[in-house]
Write a protein that holds these residues in place. Sequence first.
Motif, PDB file in Angstrom:
ATOM      1  N   ASN A 130      -2.009   3.534  -7.066  1.00 50.80           N
ATOM      2  CA  ASN A 130      -2.011   2.174  -6.507  1.00 50.80           C
ATOM      3  C   ASN A 130      -3.390   1.660  -6.115  1.00 50.80           C
ATOM      4  O   ASN A 130      -3.493   0.699  -5.347  1.00 50.80           O
ATOM      5  CB  ASN A 130      -1.019   2.068  -5.339  1.00 50.80           C
ATOM      6  CG  ASN A 130       0.427   2.076  -5.835  1.00 50.80           C
ATOM      7  OD1 ASN A 130       0.665   2.106  -7.029  1.00 50.80           O
ATOM      8  ND2 ASN A 130       1.382   2.042  -4.927  1.00 50.80           N
ATOM      9  N   ASN A 166      -7.173   3.355   1.022  1.00 49.07           N
ATOM     10  CA  ASN A 166      -7.070   1.970   1.495  1.00 49.07           C
ATOM     11  C   ASN A 166      -8.420   1.343   1.861  1.00 49.07           C
ATOM     12  O   ASN A 166      -8.448   0.314   2.534  1.00 49.07           O
ATOM     13  CB  ASN A 166      -6.090   1.863   2.669  1.00 49.07           C
ATOM     14  CG  ASN A 166      -4.635   1.941   2.212  1.00 49.07           C
ATOM     15  OD1 ASN A 166      -4.369   2.001   1.021  1.00 49.07           O
ATOM     16  ND2 ASN A 166      -3.705   1.934   3.146  1.00 49.07           N
TER      17      ASN A 166
ATOM     18  N   THR B 131       3.747   1.676  -1.562  1.00 53.56           N
ATOM     19  CA  THR B 131       3.337   2.789  -0.702  1.00 53.56           C
ATOM     20  C   THR B 131       3.187   4.055  -1.541  1.00 53.56           C
ATOM     21  O   THR B 131       3.870   4.228  -2.543  1.00 53.56           O
ATOM     22  CB  THR B 131       4.352   2.929   0.450  1.00 53.56           C
ATOM     23  OG1 THR B 131       3.989   1.998   1.465  1.00 53.56           O
ATOM     24  CG2 THR B 131       4.407   4.337   1.036  1.00 53.56           C
ATOM     25  N   ALA B 147       4.953  -1.531   3.635  1.00 54.17           N
ATOM     26  CA  ALA B 147       4.276  -1.735   2.353  1.00 54.17           C
ATOM     27  C   ALA B 147       2.830  -1.276   2.407  1.00 54.17           C
ATOM     28  O   ALA B 147       2.128  -1.468   3.400  1.00 54.17           O
ATOM     29  CB  ALA B 147       4.343  -3.209   1.959  1.00 54.17           C
ATOM     30  N   GLY B 148       2.365  -0.658   1.327  1.00 58.60           N
ATOM     31  CA  GLY B 148       0.952  -0.359   1.176  1.00 58.60           C
ATOM     32  C   GLY B 148       0.450   0.837   1.952  1.00 58.60           C
ATOM     33  O   GLY B 148      -0.753   1.085   2.002  1.00 58.60           O
ATOM     34  N   VAL B 149       1.342   1.617   2.538  1.00 61.71           N
ATOM     35  CA  VAL B 149       0.923   2.828   3.256  1.00 61.71           C
ATOM     36  C   VAL B 149       0.419   3.866   2.249  1.00 61.71           C
ATOM     37  O   VAL B 149       0.918   3.945   1.124  1.00 61.71           O
ATOM     38  CB  VAL B 149       2.103   3.404   4.073  1.00 61.71           C
ATOM     39  CG1 VAL B 149       1.813   4.812   4.575  1.00 61.71           C
ATOM     40  CG2 VAL B 149       2.446   2.458   5.228  1.00 61.71           C
TER      41      VAL B 149
ATOM     42  N   ASN C 130      -1.329  -5.299  -7.120  1.00 62.45           N
ATOM     43  CA  ASN C 130      -0.784  -4.393  -6.103  1.00 62.45           C
ATOM     44  C   ASN C 130      -0.606  -5.043  -4.735  1.00 62.45           C
ATOM     45  O   ASN C 130      -0.489  -4.331  -3.732  1.00 62.45           O
ATOM     46  CB  ASN C 130      -1.625  -3.114  -6.008  1.00 62.45           C
ATOM     47  CG  ASN C 130      -1.395  -2.196  -7.206  1.00 62.45           C
ATOM     48  OD1 ASN C 130      -0.572  -2.511  -8.073  1.00 62.45           O
ATOM     49  ND2 ASN C 130      -2.086  -1.087  -7.279  1.00 62.45           N
ATOM     50  N   VAL C 132       1.776  -7.166  -2.078  1.00 63.13           N
ATOM     51  CA  VAL C 132       3.217  -7.153  -1.807  1.00 63.13           C
ATOM     52  C   VAL C 132       3.616  -8.388  -0.999  1.00 63.13           C
ATOM     53  O   VAL C 132       3.067  -8.639   0.076  1.00 63.13           O
ATOM     54  CB  VAL C 132       3.618  -5.887  -1.021  1.00 63.13           C
ATOM     55  CG1 VAL C 132       5.124  -5.895  -0.724  1.00 63.13           C
ATOM     56  CG2 VAL C 132       3.247  -4.632  -1.799  1.00 63.13           C
ATOM     57  N   THR C 134       7.061 -10.085   0.676  1.00 63.69           N
ATOM     58  CA  THR C 134       8.408  -9.589   0.996  1.00 63.69           C
ATOM     59  C   THR C 134       9.366 -10.725   1.352  1.00 63.69           C
ATOM     60  O   THR C 134       9.075 -11.902   1.155  1.00 63.69           O
ATOM     61  CB  THR C 134       8.341  -8.505   2.083  1.00 63.69           C
ATOM     62  OG1 THR C 134       7.683  -9.016   3.223  1.00 63.69           O
ATOM     63  CG2 THR C 134       7.595  -7.274   1.571  1.00 63.69           C
ATOM     64  N   GLY C 148      -4.089  -5.721  -3.003  1.00 60.87           N
ATOM     65  CA  GLY C 148      -3.643  -4.812  -1.953  1.00 60.87           C
ATOM     66  C   GLY C 148      -3.191  -5.471  -0.666  1.00 60.87           C
ATOM     67  O   GLY C 148      -2.941  -4.771   0.316  1.00 60.87           O
ATOM     68  N   VAL C 149      -3.025  -6.774  -0.657  1.00 56.47           N
ATOM     69  CA  VAL C 149      -2.516  -7.455   0.540  1.00 56.47           C
ATOM     70  C   VAL C 149      -1.040  -7.092   0.737  1.00 56.47           C
ATOM     71  O   VAL C 149      -0.299  -6.900  -0.226  1.00 56.47           O
ATOM     72  CB  VAL C 149      -2.682  -8.988   0.394  1.00 56.47           C
ATOM     73  CG1 VAL C 149      -1.899  -9.746   1.445  1.00 56.47           C
ATOM     74  CG2 VAL C 149      -4.163  -9.354   0.433  1.00 56.47           C
ATOM     75  N   ALA C 150      -0.618  -6.995   1.998  1.00 58.56           N
ATOM     76  CA  ALA C 150       0.799  -6.747   2.311  1.00 58.56           C
ATOM     77  C   ALA C 150       1.268  -7.791   3.317  1.00 58.56           C
ATOM     78  O   ALA C 150       0.667  -7.950   4.380  1.00 58.56           O
ATOM     79  CB  ALA C 150       0.987  -5.340   2.878  1.00 58.56           C
TER      80      ALA C 150
END
Lengths: 217, 217, 217
Positions: A130, A166, B131, B147-149, C130, C132, C134, C148-150
Amino acid sequence: MNEVVLIGASGLAREVVASVQGANRYIGILDDDPATHGRTIAGLPVLGGVELAADRAERLLVCVGAGVLRRAIVRRLALLGVGADRYAAHVADHAVIGAGSRIGAGAVLLDGVVVTADAVVGHHVVVMPNTVVTHDDVVGDFVTLAAGVALGGGVSLGEAAFLGMNAAVAPGVVIGRDAVIGMGAVVLADVPPAQTWAGVPAHPLTRNDPKIARSGP
Amino acid sequence: MNEVVLIGASGLAREVVASVQGANRYIGILDDDPATHGRTIAGLPVLGGVELAADRAERLLVCVGAGVLRRAIVRRLALLGVGADRYAAHVADHAVIGAGSRIGAGAVLLDGVVVTADAVVGHHVVVMPNTVVTHDDVVGDFVTLAAGVALGGGVSLGEAAFLGMNAAVAPGVVIGRDAVIGMGAVVLADVPPAQTWAGVPAHPLTRNDPKIARSGP
Amino acid sequence: MNEVVLIGASGLAREVVASVQGANRYIGILDDDPATHGRTIAGLPVLGGVELAADRAERLLVCVGAGVLRRAIVRRLALLGVGADRYAAHVADHAVIGAGSRIGAGAVLLDGVVVTADAVVGHHVVVMPNTVVTHDDVVGDFVTLAAGVALGGGVSLGEAAFLGMNAAVAPGVVIGRDAVIGMGAVVLADVPPAQTWAGVPAHPLTRNDPKIARSGP
């Protein structure tokens, strides 16, 4: 289909074997620890020490988490006559590589990695799941990108640099060779070679900083 | 194909229904709020209260965001004779589960989740999109990963722990049961049970800290 | 299959062309820089200035990284009679859009993006890999979400807001129009329009703060 021997009886080797991809068939592992010889790891036999690579016919993939150790192994094997053409890459079926991007020999890109356009990923680079590499990025040989890293466009990462989970790097930033970037770091400025930076925004770590750079691939 | 009834008329239930996967067919929802009964949510009828699960024949999936509430529901239903074998898992078609990793009954893994090698994901765990769980991680029952962990290798997460969006956990760290980790936290040290940690690097929150742990699945 | 002309000879345009998707066929680029005219970028000819869009028959996709510039182009073309129906969306084959979510015309969603349930992604939104989105999120027109934003559930992002790489937004938070959120920021509170926030947790930036918001799509 390439027959490939993995070097390093590591967690990364098990992650490579566990990741579905159509190009390689893994048939064994080499490791310098005699205690592993004859054992079975991830369904593969540990065939003996790393030097055996020079005598075998299969392709090779160095599966050691630390880029400096991958570099040391590749240099050691080069002295034994193992050339760059012997190394296979592992690009997982669920990694996405954009047209115009190039992936070096010996690189490992695990599932969920996205490389967009016109990026160059060097030899023996490891990219954990990812992570995102974007347009015009240059990822040097032996770099390690942990899970969830995001690189803006036009980023340049020097040989064997390590970026923790990250971490994010602003567009156009240059990170020097052997630099270490901590987990969750936000890198806005160029990082000189061999320095360790961490934090939001990232700054050079001093002796008294917490061990924020601790991380693994 | 399992016929499955969801428990909880929640956003998570709608996310499960919206996520394509080939194993389950969702046929209805149970919820304790009488105002939902007879309504249609995500195309599914709300059939009545949670206790009805004991009288039905379908498999079950608890879709409540908070792990402590999922645990409470599972314990309540166990007293009514609902055993562990009644629960189905939801692994989205675009999640990637490495060979050698195991996913518990009642777990929800949404799209873009990557689990590499030899990880154990417990019962009733919820893992939000993108994740990453890596080699040898042990994710306890009722854990929630937003999300994204990103988890390094060999991490252990205690029962019902909660990790906020884009948090990262260094290799080998142990996080205790019922602990809460804030969004964007970088966890470098073991976290005792039931504590709340946040920040870069993560530290225990005190009464005066901002509500950095606020987050949902 | 739509024939589509891209607007902007940018890195984003190259990323769109490099990303496999089955809906559009890209046939050329328009750009206001005369130096690009007649050149070939990502295999496509640069056909001339942006105004040519009004005279052509193909669908259009604005590929400019900054949302405020995308908005300016769309408004300029509207004055020339180019209506909303002329714009195509680019949803990469490896993006996952949940049932019940809607994607606006002119939006770009690159590989690895996950949108779960009942979200609304506006017109001319750009979502990098990547990221997310929701349940119940509302992403306003011209918003840019870096890699990579959540976003937690029920988040609302105002028109042309920009969120940097690996930023995270707590459930229910409202971010105002034209706001800028820094890389790696953890947003726990509502952000007024046109402000710049960054940090963990995020706070308004002042004149003396580092340029943490620096980022690109």
